[in-house]
Design a protein around this motif. Sequence first.
Motif, PDB file in Angstrom:
ATOM      1  N   LYS A  46      -6.271  -2.654   2.167  1.00 41.79           N
ATOM      2  CA  LYS A  46      -7.383  -2.849   1.846  1.00 41.79           C
ATOM      3  C   LYS A  46      -8.467  -3.590   0.582  1.00 41.79           C
ATOM      4  N   PRO A  47      -8.781  -4.305   0.740  1.00 41.31           N
ATOM      5  CA  PRO A  47      -9.808  -5.060  -0.302  1.00 41.31           C
ATOM      6  C   PRO A  47     -10.724  -3.784  -1.320  1.00 41.31           C
ATOM      7  N   ASP A  48     -11.457  -2.719  -0.030  1.00 38.93           N
ATOM      8  CA  ASP A  48     -12.342  -2.572  -0.255  1.00 38.93           C
ATOM      9  C   ASP A  48     -11.614  -1.301  -0.694  1.00 38.93           C
ATOM     10  N   SER A  49     -10.735  -0.753  -0.709  1.00 43.63           N
ATOM     11  CA  SER A  49     -10.520   1.054  -0.074  1.00 43.63           C
ATOM     12  C   SER A  49     -10.311   1.925  -1.489  1.00 43.63           C
ATOM     13  N   ALA A  83       0.920  -1.435   0.040  1.00 38.53           N
ATOM     14  CA  ALA A  83       0.074   0.025  -0.209  1.00 38.53           C
ATOM     15  C   ALA A  83       0.811   1.694  -0.147  1.00 38.53           C
ATOM     16  N   THR A  84       0.182   2.399  -0.860  1.00 32.01           N
ATOM     17  CA  THR A  84       1.024   3.860  -0.710  1.00 32.01           C
ATOM     18  C   THR A  84      -0.231   4.314  -0.687  1.00 32.01           C
ATOM     19  N   TRP A  85      -1.339   4.381  -0.052  1.00 23.67           N
ATOM     20  CA  TRP A  85      -1.560   5.026   0.299  1.00 23.67           C
ATOM     21  C   TRP A  85      -2.221   5.730   2.119  1.00 23.67           C
ATOM     22  N   GLY A  86      -3.062   6.495   2.954  1.00 14.39           N
ATOM     23  CA  GLY A  86      -3.304   6.317   4.317  1.00 14.39           C
ATOM     24  C   GLY A  86      -2.047   6.078   5.007  1.00 14.39           C
ATOM     25  N   TRP A  87      -2.766   4.941   5.733  1.00 10.07           N
ATOM     26  CA  TRP A  87      -2.182   5.114   7.517  1.00 10.07           C
ATOM     27  C   TRP A  87      -0.609   3.786   7.315  1.00 10.07           C
ATOM     28  N   ARG A  88      -1.563   2.827   5.776  1.00  7.24           N
ATOM     29  CA  ARG A  88      -0.201   1.448   5.427  1.00  7.24           C
ATOM     30  C   ARG A  88       0.883   1.642   4.821  1.00  7.24           C
ATOM     31  N   LYS A 143       1.920   5.304   4.480  1.00  5.05           N
ATOM     32  CA  LYS A 143       2.891   5.870   5.538  1.00  5.05           C
ATOM     33  C   LYS A 143       3.748   4.964   6.615  1.00  5.05           C
ATOM     34  N   LEU A 144       2.887   3.901   6.773  1.00  5.09           N
ATOM     35  CA  LEU A 144       3.796   2.994   7.544  1.00  5.09           C
ATOM     36  C   LEU A 144       4.720   1.774   6.827  1.00  5.09           C
ATOM     37  N   ASN A 145       4.292   1.272   5.467  1.00  8.78           N
ATOM     38  CA  ASN A 145       5.334   0.866   4.063  1.00  8.78           C
ATOM     39  C   ASN A 145       5.895   1.879   4.048  1.00  8.78           C
ATOM     40  N   ALA A 146       6.627   2.897   4.178  1.00  2.00           N
ATOM     41  CA  ALA A 146       7.369   4.232   3.646  1.00  2.00           C
ATOM     42  C   ALA A 146       8.790   3.889   4.690  1.00  2.00           C
ATOM     43  N   ALA A 147       8.021   3.988   5.854  1.00  2.00           N
ATOM     44  CA  ALA A 147       8.496   4.467   7.277  1.00  2.00           C
ATOM     45  C   ALA A 147       9.541   3.250   8.544  1.00  2.00           C
ATOM     46  N   THR A 148       8.911   2.133   8.152  1.00  4.31           N
ATOM     47  CA  THR A 148       9.841   1.114   8.456  1.00  4.31           C
ATOM     48  C   THR A 148       9.376  -0.053   7.539  1.00  4.31           C
ATOM     49  N   GLY A 149       9.455   0.177   6.076  1.00  7.94           N
ATOM     50  CA  GLY A 149      10.322  -1.341   5.227  1.00  7.94           C
ATOM     51  C   GLY A 149       8.621  -2.222   5.557  1.00  7.94           C
ATOM     52  N   LEU A 150       7.714  -1.647   5.792  1.00  7.92           N
ATOM     53  CA  LEU A 150       6.688  -3.519   5.706  1.00  7.92           C
ATOM     54  C   LEU A 150       6.302  -3.345   4.144  1.00  7.92           C
TER      55      LEU A 150
END
Length: 472
Positions: free
Chosen positions: A123-126, A104-109, A111-118
């Motif tokens: 979400k399927p309906d996002s 994911a590149t949008w929303g809090w997911r 941001k968390l991926n960009a900050a922590t490398g996760l």
Amino acid sequence: MSTPARNENDHTNDYGAENAVNLRTQRLKRQTPRPEPEPETPGTEDDSASAEYDTTGHDQQFADPYAVGQNALAANEEPLAEPYPVRSGGGLFDPETEADTNPATWGWRGKLNAATGLRMLPKPDSAEVRFRTSITRIQQSLPGCSVVSVIGLKGGAGKTPTTLALSNTFGRHRGRGVVAWDANEATGTLGDRAARTTDPELGPWDVLEHASELASAAAVSGVLGRYLRLQPTLDEVLAADNSTIRERGIGWDECAALMAVLRRHRDLIFIDTGNNPLAPNWLWAVEHSDLLVVPVLLRRDMAQQAYRMLEGIAARGFEHLVRSAVVLTTVTPESDPDLEEGIAKEFGHLGIEHVIRVPYEPQFATGNRLVYDRLAAGTLEAYTNVAAGIADLLSHSAYGRTQTLSDSYAPQQMQRPPDAPRRQPRYSRTESHPQQPDRYADPDSPYPRREPHPEPTPLWDRTTNQPKGRRR
């Protein structure tokens, strides 16, 4: 020598049928062409010849270059086998069920991926999943050349920004092959609102002067790019002629010639139309469109003008275009949001099902050049979803019509119209009053009679090489 005793049960010698055939020694023979039947004469009928060319049940002849026999080339009269049952979808091998493994590149997911490398998935309906699905729909195959006209009768309704937004969106996600064409008679603003221009700024008359060679079989697709303006999103713009001193503008024949060139080299054409529903170029654009896009601001006057325009198009026999039209409504600062439900209901009376609301973009109203990457994120998301719906409609209409590889209209080489004749100035730049004539036939003229100046007397005598009047 005694002969063997005959077996009473052995009837080989008494068998009168044909001898057994050894299939290993058989070869297919090349068949000779069937001779023309000669007129029958009584008493000369050749039974052997008729038996040799007996084609009972095989009247239809096929080309047989490899001599496999007419029986093998004939149509199969056996009933077709039952087809395999169609899967309901949703299985392991269904392409639509393939999971998108990009993080994911949008929303809090995001941001968390960009900050922590996760690598957390959205979400399927996002909204991000819907955006990715829209991009996939935009990139679907569109056979032939599709034409989308952005039409309206009211100035300031947003036809030009809508044309550029849709063209940029398809160009960003499909690449080359998308053209935004300003089909106004003259002085259109599509070239002025595009993100990038060229020097010199070529227009439709430059294309028409070379239309015959650009539409020929020997034309190279890259040559057309000289007359178009490549945008940062890889789509191209064919701007209108901005000259205000021509004797005529773009009409029906010019539009037909331009489309004959564009459809030979490009795949998807967006047409920015004018405001006159009786102009030949406007009528041509509607008649040759596969889909209509109608931008409508939520104002009573603009919605009423759009409704009357669509009624007129249906009255001309293009009800299918009206029913499949896409109406884009926008709430501007001066709009009335309460009119949205009533406007959608009125357009529903015409059979229109696609009434979509797009967000207000302040850059559309500035009059400046529109750069796709500088638009608001909500605007980009909205027009991407709209473009996906347009791609679906174009795909259905493209597969439903018969595609041809050539156009019946062959454009001829045209000459751009000359400038309008310039009016002769009444006074010259150096004189503030009319120049008086040298002579007048009327002796009672109020102007004084001007006598011509006498020719000057030469001061040098070339025969004697001495000044005249000088004594020797």
